[in-house]
Design a protein around this motif. Structure first.
Motif, PDB file in Angstrom:
ATOM      1  N   TRP B  19      -1.829  57.516 -51.190  1.00  0.00           N
ATOM      2  CA  TRP B  19      -2.809  57.577 -50.108  1.00  0.00           C
ATOM      3  C   TRP B  19      -2.524  56.474 -49.093  1.00  0.00           C
ATOM      4  N   PHE B  20      -2.767  56.801 -47.843  1.00  0.00           N
ATOM      5  CA  PHE B  20      -2.853  55.752 -46.818  1.00  0.00           C
ATOM      6  C   PHE B  20      -4.294  55.766 -46.353  1.00  0.00           C
ATOM      7  N   GLY B  21      -5.051  54.742 -46.682  1.00  0.00           N
ATOM      8  CA  GLY B  21      -6.486  54.778 -46.421  1.00  0.00           C
ATOM      9  C   GLY B  21      -7.073  55.932 -47.208  1.00  0.00           C
ATOM     10  N   GLU B  22      -7.775  56.845 -46.512  1.00  0.00           N
ATOM     11  CA  GLU B  22      -8.369  57.990 -47.196  1.00  0.00           C
ATOM     12  C   GLU B  22      -7.413  59.175 -47.215  1.00  0.00           C
ATOM     13  N   ARG B  23      -6.272  59.031 -46.507  1.00  0.00           N
ATOM     14  CA  ARG B  23      -5.393  60.195 -46.353  1.00  0.00           C
ATOM     15  C   ARG B  23      -4.442  60.345 -47.527  1.00  0.00           C
ATOM     16  N   HIS B  24      -4.476  61.520 -48.129  1.00  0.00           N
ATOM     17  CA  HIS B  24      -3.612  61.816 -49.263  1.00  0.00           C
ATOM     18  C   HIS B  24      -2.274  62.307 -48.709  1.00  0.00           C
ATOM     19  N   VAL B  25      -1.185  61.563 -48.876  1.00  0.00           N
ATOM     20  CA  VAL B  25       0.067  61.992 -48.242  1.00  0.00           C
ATOM     21  C   VAL B  25       1.121  62.480 -49.234  1.00  0.00           C
ATOM     22  N   LEU B  26       0.974  62.182 -50.512  1.00  0.00           N
ATOM     23  CA  LEU B  26       1.930  62.684 -51.498  1.00  0.00           C
ATOM     24  C   LEU B  26       1.151  63.130 -52.718  1.00  0.00           C
ATOM     25  N   GLY B  43      13.901  67.104 -46.605  1.00  0.00           N
ATOM     26  CA  GLY B  43      12.622  67.665 -46.198  1.00  0.00           C
ATOM     27  C   GLY B  43      12.338  67.321 -44.752  1.00  0.00           C
ATOM     28  N   PRO B  44      11.429  68.078 -44.142  1.00  0.00           N
ATOM     29  CA  PRO B  44      11.149  67.843 -42.720  1.00  0.00           C
ATOM     30  C   PRO B  44      10.499  66.476 -42.491  1.00  0.00           C
ATOM     31  N   SER B  45      10.527  66.058 -41.255  1.00  0.00           N
ATOM     32  CA  SER B  45       9.983  64.752 -40.883  1.00  0.00           C
ATOM     33  C   SER B  45       8.496  64.670 -41.221  1.00  0.00           C
ATOM     34  N   GLY B  46       8.098  63.551 -41.768  1.00  0.00           N
ATOM     35  CA  GLY B  46       6.680  63.326 -42.036  1.00  0.00           C
ATOM     36  C   GLY B  46       6.199  63.885 -43.358  1.00  0.00           C
ATOM     37  N   CYS B  47       7.106  64.373 -44.208  1.00  0.00           N
ATOM     38  CA  CYS B  47       6.650  64.976 -45.460  1.00  0.00           C
ATOM     39  C   CYS B  47       6.522  63.941 -46.574  1.00  0.00           C
ATOM     40  N   GLY B  48       6.898  62.700 -46.309  1.00  0.00           N
ATOM     41  CA  GLY B  48       6.634  61.652 -47.295  1.00  0.00           C
ATOM     42  C   GLY B  48       7.846  61.162 -48.059  1.00  0.00           C
ATOM     43  N   LYS B  49       9.045  61.432 -47.575  1.00  0.00           N
ATOM     44  CA  LYS B  49      10.242  60.981 -48.298  1.00  0.00           C
ATOM     45  C   LYS B  49      10.334  59.457 -48.318  1.00  0.00           C
ATOM     46  N   SER B  50      10.161  58.852 -47.135  1.00  0.00           N
ATOM     47  CA  SER B  50      10.228  57.381 -47.084  1.00  0.00           C
ATOM     48  C   SER B  50       9.125  56.779 -47.926  1.00  0.00           C
ATOM     49  N   THR B  51       7.939  57.373 -47.810  1.00  0.00           N
ATOM     50  CA  THR B  51       6.808  56.868 -48.587  1.00  0.00           C
ATOM     51  C   THR B  51       7.134  56.918 -50.071  1.00  0.00           C
ATOM     52  N   PHE B  52       7.715  58.043 -50.507  1.00  0.00           N
ATOM     53  CA  PHE B  52       8.028  58.174 -51.928  1.00  0.00           C
ATOM     54  C   PHE B  52       9.068  57.146 -52.360  1.00  0.00           C
ATOM     55  N   LEU B  62       3.065  47.005 -50.060  1.00  0.00           N
ATOM     56  CA  LEU B  62       2.992  45.974 -49.015  1.00  0.00           C
ATOM     57  C   LEU B  62       2.285  46.481 -47.766  1.00  0.00           C
ATOM     58  N   ILE B  63       2.109  47.807 -47.667  1.00  0.00           N
ATOM     59  CA  ILE B  63       1.444  48.361 -46.486  1.00  0.00           C
ATOM     60  C   ILE B  63      -0.063  48.254 -46.673  1.00  0.00           C
ATOM     61  N   PRO B  64      -0.767  47.657 -45.692  1.00  0.00           N
ATOM     62  CA  PRO B  64      -2.221  47.541 -45.832  1.00  0.00           C
ATOM     63  C   PRO B  64      -2.847  48.929 -45.965  1.00  0.00           C
ATOM     64  N   PHE B  97      17.542  50.149 -45.781  1.00  0.00           N
ATOM     65  CA  PHE B  97      16.555  50.744 -44.895  1.00  0.00           C
ATOM     66  C   PHE B  97      17.198  51.634 -43.845  1.00  0.00           C
ATOM     67  N   GLN B  98      16.321  52.436 -43.226  1.00  0.00           N
ATOM     68  CA  GLN B  98      16.801  53.370 -42.211  1.00  0.00           C
ATOM     69  C   GLN B  98      17.428  52.642 -41.026  1.00  0.00           C
ATOM     70  N   LYS B  99      16.777  51.549 -40.611  1.00  0.00           N
ATOM     71  CA  LYS B  99      17.308  50.759 -39.494  1.00  0.00           C
ATOM     72  C   LYS B  99      18.033  49.549 -40.069  1.00  0.00           C
ATOM     73  N   ASP B 178      17.286  54.841 -47.571  1.00  0.00           N
ATOM     74  CA  ASP B 178      16.445  55.668 -46.710  1.00  0.00           C
ATOM     75  C   ASP B 178      17.205  55.999 -45.430  1.00  0.00           C
ATOM     76  N   GLU B 179      17.732  57.178 -45.350  1.00  0.00           N
ATOM     77  CA  GLU B 179      18.517  57.611 -44.193  1.00  0.00           C
ATOM     78  C   GLU B 179      19.491  56.534 -43.726  1.00  0.00           C
ATOM     79  N   PRO B 180      20.401  56.108 -44.585  1.00  0.00           N
ATOM     80  CA  PRO B 180      21.274  54.986 -44.220  1.00  0.00           C
ATOM     81  C   PRO B 180      22.233  55.329 -43.090  1.00  0.00           C
ATOM     82  N   THR B 209      18.017  61.921 -46.757  1.00  0.00           N
ATOM     83  CA  THR B 209      18.887  62.304 -45.654  1.00  0.00           C
ATOM     84  C   THR B 209      18.368  63.552 -44.954  1.00  0.00           C
ATOM     85  N   HIS B 210      18.630  63.630 -43.665  1.00  0.00           N
ATOM     86  CA  HIS B 210      18.300  64.824 -42.881  1.00  0.00           C
ATOM     87  C   HIS B 210      19.539  65.677 -42.689  1.00  0.00           C
ATOM     88  N   ASN B 211      20.649  65.210 -43.243  1.00  0.00           N
ATOM     89  CA  ASN B 211      21.922  65.881 -43.009  1.00  0.00           C
ATOM     90  C   ASN B 211      22.276  66.715 -44.244  1.00  0.00           C
TER      91      ASN B 211
HETATM   92  N1  LIG Z   1       2.036  52.720 -42.770  1.00  0.00           N
HETATM   93  C1  LIG Z   1       1.459  53.933 -42.742  1.00  0.00           C
HETATM   94  N2  LIG Z   1       0.143  54.025 -42.519  1.00  0.00           N
HETATM   95  C2  LIG Z   1      -0.465  55.243 -42.481  1.00  0.00           C
HETATM   96  N3  LIG Z   1       0.169  56.413 -42.643  1.00  0.00           N
HETATM   97  C3  LIG Z   1       1.492  56.387 -42.877  1.00  0.00           C
HETATM   98  C4  LIG Z   1       2.212  55.135 -42.921  1.00  0.00           C
HETATM   99  N4  LIG Z   1       3.509  55.405 -43.148  1.00  0.00           N
HETATM  100  C5  LIG Z   1       3.607  56.746 -43.225  1.00  0.00           C
HETATM  101  N5  LIG Z   1       2.406  57.341 -43.064  1.00  0.00           N
HETATM  102  C6  LIG Z   1       2.131  58.781 -43.104  1.00  0.00           C
HETATM  103  O1  LIG Z   1       2.639  59.301 -44.313  1.00  0.00           O
HETATM  104  C7  LIG Z   1       3.285  60.533 -44.084  1.00  0.00           C
HETATM  105  C8  LIG Z   1       4.694  60.471 -44.642  1.00  0.00           C
HETATM  106  O2  LIG Z   1       5.450  59.555 -43.886  1.00  0.00           O
HETATM  107  P1  LIG Z   1       6.947  59.189 -44.239  1.00  0.00           P
HETATM  108  O3  LIG Z   1       7.343  58.044 -43.414  1.00  0.00           O
HETATM  109  O4  LIG Z   1       7.053  59.019 -45.705  1.00  0.00           O
HETATM  110  O5  LIG Z   1       7.706  60.498 -43.784  1.00  0.00           O
HETATM  111  P2  LIG Z   1       9.243  60.857 -43.932  1.00  0.00           P
HETATM  112  O6  LIG Z   1       9.348  62.029 -44.808  1.00  0.00           O
HETATM  113  O7  LIG Z   1      10.009  59.652 -44.332  1.00  0.00           O
HETATM  114  O8  LIG Z   1       9.598  61.274 -42.455  1.00  0.00           O
HETATM  115  P3  LIG Z   1      10.964  60.993 -41.646  1.00  0.00           P
HETATM  116  O9  LIG Z   1      11.930  61.994 -42.120  1.00  0.00           O
HETATM  117  O10 LIG Z   1      10.552  61.226 -40.228  1.00  0.00           O
HETATM  118  O11 LIG Z   1      11.379  59.584 -41.916  1.00  0.00           O
HETATM  119  C9  LIG Z   1       3.257  60.793 -42.590  1.00  0.00           C
HETATM  120  O12 LIG Z   1       2.279  61.772 -42.324  1.00  0.00           O
HETATM  121  C10 LIG Z   1       2.861  59.493 -41.991  1.00  0.00           C
HETATM  122  O13 LIG Z   1       2.024  59.693 -40.889  1.00  0.00           O
END
Ligand SMILES: Nc1ncnc2c1ncn2[C@@H]1O[C@H](COP(=O)(O)OP(=O)(O)OP(=O)(O)O)[C@@H](O)[C@H]1O
Ligand SMILES: [Mg+2]
Lengths: 359, 262
Positions: B19-26, B43-52, B62-64, B97-99, B178-180, B209-211
């Motif tokens: 969760w990020f705050g109240e938002r369930h992302v994975l 997976g497509p952008s924003g699906c939570g790969k980096s988060t995972f 470490l993320i508030p 990291f990605q960058k 993460d997307e090196p 990877t997106h490739n």
């Molecule tokens: N620090 C954060 N605070 C709040 N929400 C976040 C935070 N980081 C990511 N999210 C949310 O979590 C979800 C997953 O993000 P994530 O960065 O894991 O996507 P991703 O799969 O890595 O995308 P990309 O391929 O673009 O890197 C997104 O909807 C994003 O808005």
């Protein structure tokens, strides 16, 4: 076969400026004519200089620049011209104001500059003693001691506050931040009065260098803390993540990665803090008892500082003592200059050395 | 959904929810990363790969406002367990990291050694370690004459390989990437892929990877993440890379790997 390309001479250095003799003439006219007309009218009619400047010159210049700018570059030219006129005018205005202060201090102060003025103290010196005798050596030393002690205490405190504000996630941060912000609006005389009423009136302590230092601390702290906080905040999150990702505990991440990256900002914070207090007079008048002799003990006894020396001589208001006050003003400027240069040299932006030549 | 549970599972995520705050992302991510294998997360952008991937070495916390449930087992031990120090986890499980993020105040050499110093370990025969790490990241030849120059004087691609070398110097058991290659030219990408292949002999690798070609070239198994309209992201398909790309079970996987999405 290698082809030889004939070198071309550059017709204009910047085609977007549309430089040709007619345009250059127009721009020159627009820059010179308003000044000339305004000056001539002011002199002929015997107007006040300020009126000539504000009522004649600025509008004339604006009309001329906007007219020519619009003629040459249409709308974009008009907007640019107006912006340039205003920025140049205000920049020059501020520069003139500042440098006139500097010129005044230098003009009057340089007349006092002699070795005795810097090396001697003011014992047996009366307001009418020849300027060749007596000086402010004791005040320079006192100032260095008082400001130095203040810096010694305040800098770690200020950096500590900045670290708390940027590195921790404690819930009290916003409260502390607004506290620091309101502290920076504290009138310096109030800070002096506080120490005066809390320590001196209550006979906790006599007036000494320390009470002066204590009165300066609340003035220096907000500057150091806020500038430091800004410097730490500017360190990219990427770097923190990189360090933590390598298995660094928070304190090592901070000491080895964040602090070096923020170093020049922190040095700036210290410098701004010192600059904030080095000329503070009001709090010292209340908390320090000026003396004519040299005193190197800030924990007890009378001690002279530069601002109190300056103020004291100014209020004696004889020709000689006013002269001495100007001299003191110049010395304060010099002291700030020396401190700034030294600190920059010691702790400024250390660039990694690039090897001079590679084989 | 294919499940792949091998006995020599090195790293495993069990019912990871984020969760990020109240938002369930994975939601309920169960993945197994066998020893010395490369796993690609697509997976497509924003699906939570980096988060995972950040949950796998405790960078997520470490993320508030971050929240988490579930377990991540390294050699059978939960890295979120009581009394586990996140610092030790991150030493064992490294991250790229990605960058590119070299330390700007340090030289190339100091960057390589920074991991050891930052984790408070003694550096013995530094020169040797610097050389082997840089060689493994295939950047040694480009920088061997300028080890004392600032790391930021390198190009973006070189910086990324430097960051990989910096992680390798720590000799992690698992390396998360993460997307090196997202900011790299084909040449550098190719070299990093070779590096991945080489280092996978001694460590377990998870790469986002997106490739699609890259995923097929470097990985043995692939997980496809998807977050459908407002739902939390989850793993739609997980299996051998071969199967995921050529014989996907889920039609959505088929659409994605063949570029028919959105
Ligand atoms: N620090 C954060 N605070 C709040 N929400 C976040 C935070 N980081 C990511 N999210 C949310 O979590 C979800 C997953 O993000 P994530 O960065 O894991 O996507 P991703 O799969 O890595 O995308 P990309 O391929 O673009 O890197 C997104 O909807 C994003 O808005
Ligand atoms: Mg991502």
């Amino acid at each position: 076969m290698a082809q030889v390309i004939a070198a071309k001479t550059r017709p204009t250095s910047a085609p977007w400026k549309r430089r040709n003799s007619r345009n250059i003439l127009l721009v020159t006219l627009a820059s010179v004519l308003p000044a000339a007309v305004a000056a001539a009218v002011t002199v002929l009619l015997g107007l006040d200089g300020a009126i000539g400047l504000l009522v004649l010159f600025v509008p004339l210049q604006l009309i001329a620049s906007v007219g020519i700018g619009g003629y040459l570059f249409k709308k974009r030219g008009r907007q640019d011209a107006a912006l340039i006129v205003f920025t140049v005018f205000f920049t020059v205005l501020v520069a003139v104001l500042l440098s006139s202060v500097l010129v005044a201090v230098f003009e009057a102060g340089l007349r006092m500059m002699r070795w005795s003025f810097i090396s001697q103290n003011a014992t047996y010196i009366s307001p009418t003693t020849s300027l060749d005798y007596g000086g402010l050596g004791h005040a320079v030393l006192g100032s260095i001691l008082v400001v130095g002690f203040t810096t010694l205490v305040t800098v770690p405190l200020g950096i500590g506050v900045a670290i708390y504000l940027t590195e921790s996630r404690a819930s009290g941060r916003n409260f502390i931040r607004s506290l620091i912000q309101s502290m920076s609006g504290l009138p310096s005389v109030v800070s002096g009065l506080f120490i005066y009423s809390a320590m001196i009136v209550t006979h906790w302590s006599g007036q000494s260098g320390i009470t002066g230092s204590l009165a300066l601390m609340p003035l220096m702290l907000p500057t150091v803390a806020r500038v430091c906080e800004e410097a730490l905040r500017l360190v990219p999150t990427d770097l923190r993540s990189a360090a933590l990702g390598l298995g660094a505990p928070n304190y090592r991440m901070f000491l080895q990665v964040v602090l070096p990256a923020a170093k020049s900002g922190i040095v700036t914070a210290v410098l701004l803090g010192v600059a904030r207090i080095i000329g503070e007079t009001a709090p010292l008048l209340l908390t320090v008892n000026p003396s004519a002799g040299t005193n190197l003990n800030i924990f007890a006894g009378q001690i002279e500082t530069l601002p109190t020396y300056l103020f004291g001589n100014l209020s004696l208001s004889t020709d000689y003592s006013v002269q001495r006050a100007w001299g003191a003003a110049l010395i304060v400027l010099f002291l700030v200059l020396i401190i700034f240069t030294l600190t920059r040299a010691i702790g400024g932006n250390k660039q990694l050395k690039t090897p001079k030549k590679r084989k | 959904m294919t499940q792949l549970i091998t006995p020599q599972a090195h790293l495993r995520s069990e019912d990871i929810n984020v969760w990020f705050g109240e938002r369930h992302v994975l939601s309920d991510v169960n993945l197994t990363f066998p020893e010395n294998q490369v796993t690609a997360l697509i997976g497509p952008s924003g699906c939570g790969k980096s988060t995972f991937i950040r949950t796998l070495n405790r960078m997520h916390e470490l993320i508030p406002g971050a929240g988490l449930s579930g377990a991540v087992l390294l050699d059978g031990q939960d890295i979120y367990g009581d009394g586990v120090n996140p610092v030790d986890v991150r030493i064992k499980i490294g991250m790229v990291f990605q960058k590119p993020n070299p330390f700007p105040t340090m030289s190339i050499k100091e960057n390589i050694l920074s991991g050891l110093k930052l984790s408070g370990r003694k550096v013995t025969n530094a020169d040797e370690l610097v050389e082997t790490s840089l060689r493994r990241a295939s950047i040694w030849n480009e920088v061997k004459d300028r080890l004392n120059e600032p790391a930021i004087s390198l190009s973006g691609g070189q910086q990324q390989r430097l960051c990989i070398a910096r992680s390798l110097a720590m000799e992690p058991q698992v390396l998360l990437m993460d997307e090196p290659c997202s900011a790299l030219d084909p040449g550098s990408t190719r070299r990093i892929e070779e590096t991945i292949e080489e280092i996978s002999e001694s460590m377990t690798i998870v790469i986002v990877t997106h490739n699609m070609q890259q995923a097929q070239r470097v990985s043995q198994q692939t997980a496809f993440f998807l977050a459908e309209d407002g739902n939390p992201g989850t793993v739609v398909e997980f299996g051998a890379t071969e199967d995921v790309f050529n014989r996907p079970i889920d039609p959505r996987t088929n659409d994605y790997v063949n570029g028919h999405f959105g």
